[in-house]
Design an enzyme around this catalytic site. Sequence first.
Site, PDB file in Angstrom:
ATOM      1  N   ASP A   1      13.948 -13.544  21.738  1.00 45.41           N
ATOM      2  CA  ASP A   1      15.043 -12.589  21.883  1.00 45.41           C
ATOM      3  C   ASP A   1      16.198 -13.343  22.535  1.00 45.41           C
ATOM      4  O   ASP A   1      16.117 -13.714  23.709  1.00 45.41           O
ATOM      5  CB  ASP A   1      14.578 -11.405  22.750  1.00 45.41           C
ATOM      6  CG  ASP A   1      15.669 -10.357  22.903  1.00 45.41           C
ATOM      7  OD1 ASP A   1      16.757 -10.526  22.311  1.00 45.41           O
ATOM      8  OD2 ASP A   1      15.432  -9.363  23.619  1.00 45.41           O
TER       9      ASP A   1
ATOM     10  N   LYS B   1      27.054  -9.375  23.765  1.00 43.87           N
ATOM     11  CA  LYS B   1      27.508  -9.820  25.091  1.00 43.87           C
ATOM     12  C   LYS B   1      28.431 -11.023  24.972  1.00 43.87           C
ATOM     13  O   LYS B   1      29.496 -11.050  25.568  1.00 43.87           O
ATOM     14  CB  LYS B   1      26.337 -10.206  26.009  1.00 43.87           C
ATOM     15  CG  LYS B   1      25.004  -9.543  25.713  1.00 43.87           C
ATOM     16  CD  LYS B   1      25.010  -8.067  25.968  1.00 43.87           C
ATOM     17  CE  LYS B   1      23.916  -7.393  25.182  1.00 43.87           C
ATOM     18  NZ  LYS B   1      22.782  -6.988  25.910  1.00 43.87           N
TER      19      LYS B   1
HETATM   20  N1  PMP Z   1      17.553  -8.067  24.318  1.00 43.39           N
HETATM   21  C1  PMP Z   1      17.848  -8.065  25.619  1.00 43.39           C
HETATM   22  C2  PMP Z   1      17.044  -8.922  26.548  1.00 43.39           C
HETATM   23  C3  PMP Z   1      18.902  -7.287  26.094  1.00 43.39           C
HETATM   24  O1  PMP Z   1      19.179  -7.296  27.390  1.00 43.39           O
HETATM   25  C4  PMP Z   1      19.632  -6.490  25.189  1.00 43.39           C
HETATM   26  C5  PMP Z   1      20.755  -5.608  25.619  1.00 43.39           C
HETATM   27  N2  PMP Z   1      20.723  -5.135  26.880  1.00 43.39           N
HETATM   28  C6  PMP Z   1      19.279  -6.533  23.848  1.00 43.39           C
HETATM   29  C7  PMP Z   1      18.235  -7.334  23.438  1.00 43.39           C
HETATM   30  C8  PMP Z   1      19.954  -5.678  22.803  1.00 43.39           C
HETATM   31  O2  PMP Z   1      21.234  -6.032  22.498  1.00 43.39           O
HETATM   32  P1  PMP Z   1      22.153  -5.114  21.599  1.00 43.39           P
HETATM   33  O3  PMP Z   1      23.023  -4.318  22.515  1.00 43.39           O
HETATM   34  O4  PMP Z   1      22.920  -6.081  20.768  1.00 43.39           O
HETATM   35  O5  PMP Z   1      21.279  -4.227  20.780  1.00 43.39           O
END
Ligand code: PMP
Length: 375
Positions: free
Chosen positions: A171, A206
């Site tokens: 991830d 992000k």
């Molecule tokens: N993985 C992790 C570790 C995250 O912290 C987040 C968002 N907080 C995501 C995936 C998901 O990201 P998105 O907002 O693009 O769905």
Amino acid sequence: DENGQTPVLRAVKAAEARLVSEQTTKAYLGAEGDIRFTERLAEVVFGPSAHNPRRFGIQTPGGTGALRLGAELLTLGAPDSCIWMGSPTWPNHAPIFEDAGLLTMPHVYIDPVSGDIVLDEMLGALAGARPGDIVLLHGCCHNPTGTHFTLEAWRKLASFCNARGLVPFIDLAYQGLGDGLEEDVAGMRLLLAAVPNAFVAYSCDKNFGLYRERVGALWVQTSSPELTDLVKANIVAVARGLWSMPPDHGAAIVRVILDDPALAKDWRNELAEMRTRLNAMRMALAAMHPVLAPIAEQRGLFSILPIDPDTVADLRASHGIYMVDSGRINIAGLNPGNLARFGEALLPHLAAFPSRQALSDTVLSYPLPAREAAS
Ligand code: PMP
């Protein structure tokens, strides 16, 4: 930023203006989404090995969509596999994989007192995994702990997964917000070069500041181009059943930026500004008290303060400072204008602790308590 805002990045504004003036149609793109977006992004993620016929990538609605699509593919092709995840992890990980029908299994990841990664204990726990099981790993900037593997640890993980036939599922939601775009993926690239099969779920939300636009991608790597073709056919069919086609706008912004050297340079610069600011706030917070010292070495948006839920409640009631009960804070919320006040409120609580407090079971465990109660 240092004013407490989450601004639209300069390169994003410029790309949006270009899209508005030049876009001639809103016709569908197809289930794979914006193919050029995924190709250009692959260069940022995989570097020199971006063009690998053993890997297929597809645009997804955010990193969450990428995780869910990977989970659904696993449910289809390997329904008996179990996905192992370190505790603590992003609270949404377990629901995403469990809702897709997979079994999740927690394993030890950090020492509850020092907060450091305990790789040997982690590998000891993963010795219980069966060949074909999945190991969820944060590519960088671990949420919620800010911890990260050394290159040596990534190498060990690679040979461990190879020896036992385990499939890494990475991830990667914060590339460039730790030590740099290249630095943050060096370990992951080592791992991917060493294993036959792997998943990478990516979020641009992000590092491009595109949160609400929901921009992400999923890559699946297999042992041969033929198998990857098979994966491609299945993954596109699964995506059709989930969202038919991903939204266009956010991915188009990223594509325009990465296709234009001047915009790409400006994006890299602004990302570096965000990263430098985050790491400066980490240093300042860590310098306030010895028990906060590990925060300087941690990376990304999050760290867990070594405080209990009562202290969290007091900070809220007495000082108007808000954080989740686990003590997890978003470092980006700190700035030169509020850091001193935050320290004044926090330090008297820390003075009560001769050493770091162990993280509570609530912090270390998942799934979310609310889901447990509901079931
Ligand atoms: N993985 C992790 C570790 C995250 O912290 C987040 C968002 N907080 C995501 C995936 C998901 O990201 P998105 O907002 O693009 O769905």
